[in-house]
Enzyme design. Structure first.
Site, mmCIF file in Angstrom:
data_model
loop_
_atom_site.group_PDB
_atom_site.id
_atom_site.type_symbol
_atom_site.label_atom_id
_atom_site.label_comp_id
_atom_site.label_asym_id
_atom_site.label_seq_id
_atom_site.Cartn_x
_atom_site.Cartn_y
_atom_site.Cartn_z
ATOM 1 N N TYR A 20 0.823 -1.206 0.000
ATOM 2 C CA TYR A 20 0.000 0.000 0.000
ATOM 3 C C TYR A 20 0.862 1.263 0.000
ATOM 4 O O TYR A 20 1.858 1.355 0.709
ATOM 5 C CB TYR A 20 -0.919 0.041 1.224
ATOM 6 N N GLY A 56 -16.783 -0.638 -3.793
ATOM 7 C CA GLY A 56 -16.138 0.537 -4.363
ATOM 8 C C GLY A 56 -16.973 1.801 -4.274
ATOM 9 O O GLY A 56 -16.696 2.790 -4.949
ATOM 10 N N LEU A 98 -18.507 -2.077 0.420
ATOM 11 C CA LEU A 98 -19.430 -1.154 -0.249
ATOM 12 C C LEU A 98 -19.278 -1.195 -1.761
ATOM 13 O O LEU A 98 -19.772 -0.305 -2.463
ATOM 14 C CB LEU A 98 -19.218 0.276 0.270
ATOM 15 N N GLY A 142 -24.462 4.911 -1.865
ATOM 16 C CA GLY A 142 -25.356 6.000 -2.238
ATOM 17 C C GLY A 142 -24.598 7.295 -2.412
ATOM 18 O O GLY A 142 -23.404 7.330 -2.719
ATOM 19 N N LEU A 174 -22.566 0.795 -3.158
ATOM 20 C CA LEU A 174 -23.581 0.522 -2.145
ATOM 21 C C LEU A 174 -23.707 1.637 -1.123
ATOM 22 O O LEU A 174 -24.470 1.530 -0.178
ATOM 23 C CB LEU A 174 -23.255 -0.795 -1.430
#
Length: 319
Positions: free
Chosen positions: A53, A213, A211, A218, A216
């Site tokens: 990362y 990406g 979620l 909103g 989900l």
């Protein structure tokens, strides 16, 4: 915060695992420290990272930031379960990648140095290495355990057959205790083979990208930047009806879509924790209540009707 055992081990981890992939490339060091402080204060004791990362700032950046936070207060180390990963390329060197015994040893030593700690609680293989025999992997992991550098071994993005193979080769040791897998309402293929394999061998499942990406989440997506990519825009268009129905259901419940998506995961068999990857302190605070959301059988059935399982498991291919 609620806690669960990590697979068949006696270790207890928070149901929300703080993912740190944003630390550095998206989230400044100052903001990352604020997120870490708030997460620990809220009862999150499970922190996940990976040696690769760092994004545009370079591999190892995120571990380095986390190491500086740990160094600020040595007592923090004893309060968290620290997880990192090995496998991805760390340089152009042909051997500076994968799961050879040599690379596992060298990568672990490098992670310990960046994290400024003397041991890693959960050392995860980021992906399978089709060239590395199971015996070579366990030789390396056994050495690290004996040296006191790691405590538990986990996998990530492994297929069910590889989980079975590695644990069959680990009959005289604890073996894998966890699998970190892509799993959310939209991507449910882990239910076919991976989760049943984990349940059979006593691995705790840690869900990443809960979620999808940001799909989900909103309008309050914690990954708004990712949602602007062409792939994400196409996915949002393709699944517009599903996402609209899910938004309506969450509105009826008076809950955010992010929180319901996270809560749904924590109601699934075999799940130990779900990773959250907030890019800011504000994003963290909006989802900390997700483990407290109770979803009854009727509501879970309504969610399944919107996002159906991919098929019967685990004998979907058997006859």
């Amino acid at each position: 915060m609620k806690y669960r055992q990590l697979g068949r081990s006696a270790l207890k981890v928070s149901e929300l695992c703080l993912g740190t992939m944003n630390f550095g490339p998206r989230t400044s060091e100052t903001e990352s420290f604020a997120v870490l402080d708030a997460a620990v204060e809220a009862g999150i004791n499970f922190i996940d990272t990976a040696n690769q990362y760092g994004g545009r700032l370079g591999v190892g950046t995120t571990e380095t930031i986390l190491g500086r936070w740990l160094a600020q207060d040595p007592s923090r180390r004893d309060r968290i379960v620290l997880a990192t990963k090995v496998h991805e390329p760390m340089s152009d060197d042909v051997n500076d990648r994968g799961l050879s015994a040599r690379h596992i040893q060298m990568a672990c030593d490098a992670s310990l140095k960046r994290l400024q700690v003397d041991h890693i609680d959960l050392y995860q293989m980021h992906h399978i290495d089709r060239l590395a025999p199971a015996e070579e992997i366990w030789q390396a992991m056994d050495r690290l355990v004996a040296q006191g550098k790691i405590t538990y071994v986990g996998s990530s993005n492994f297929p069910g057959w590889k989980i079975a193979q590695l644990n069959e080769r680990a009959r005289d040791r604890l073996g894998l205790v966890s699998e970190q897998s892509l799993y959310n309402l939209i991507e449910r293929r882990a239910e076919m083979e991976v989760i049943p394999a984990c349940q059979a061998y006593g691995l705790g499942v840690i869900a990443w990208s809960p979620l999808a990406g940001g799909l989900l989440a909103g309008n309050a997506s914690a990954n708004a930047g990712r949602r602007q990519t062409d792939d994400m825009k196409r996915a949002a268009t393709t699944r517009a009806d599903q996402l609209s129905r899910f938004a309506d259901l969450c509105a009826e419940l008076g809950r955010s879509q992010s929180a319901v998506a996270l809560a749904w995961l924590l109601h699934q068999p075999g799940l130990t924790a779900t990773i959250i990857g907030p890019g800011s302190l504000e994003q963290l605070t909006t989802i900390l209540h997700a483990p407290d959301i109770e979803l009854g059988a009727d509501l879970l059935a309504k969610i399944d009707a919107i996002f159906p399982p991919v098929g019967p498991a685990p004998e979907a291919y058997a006859w």
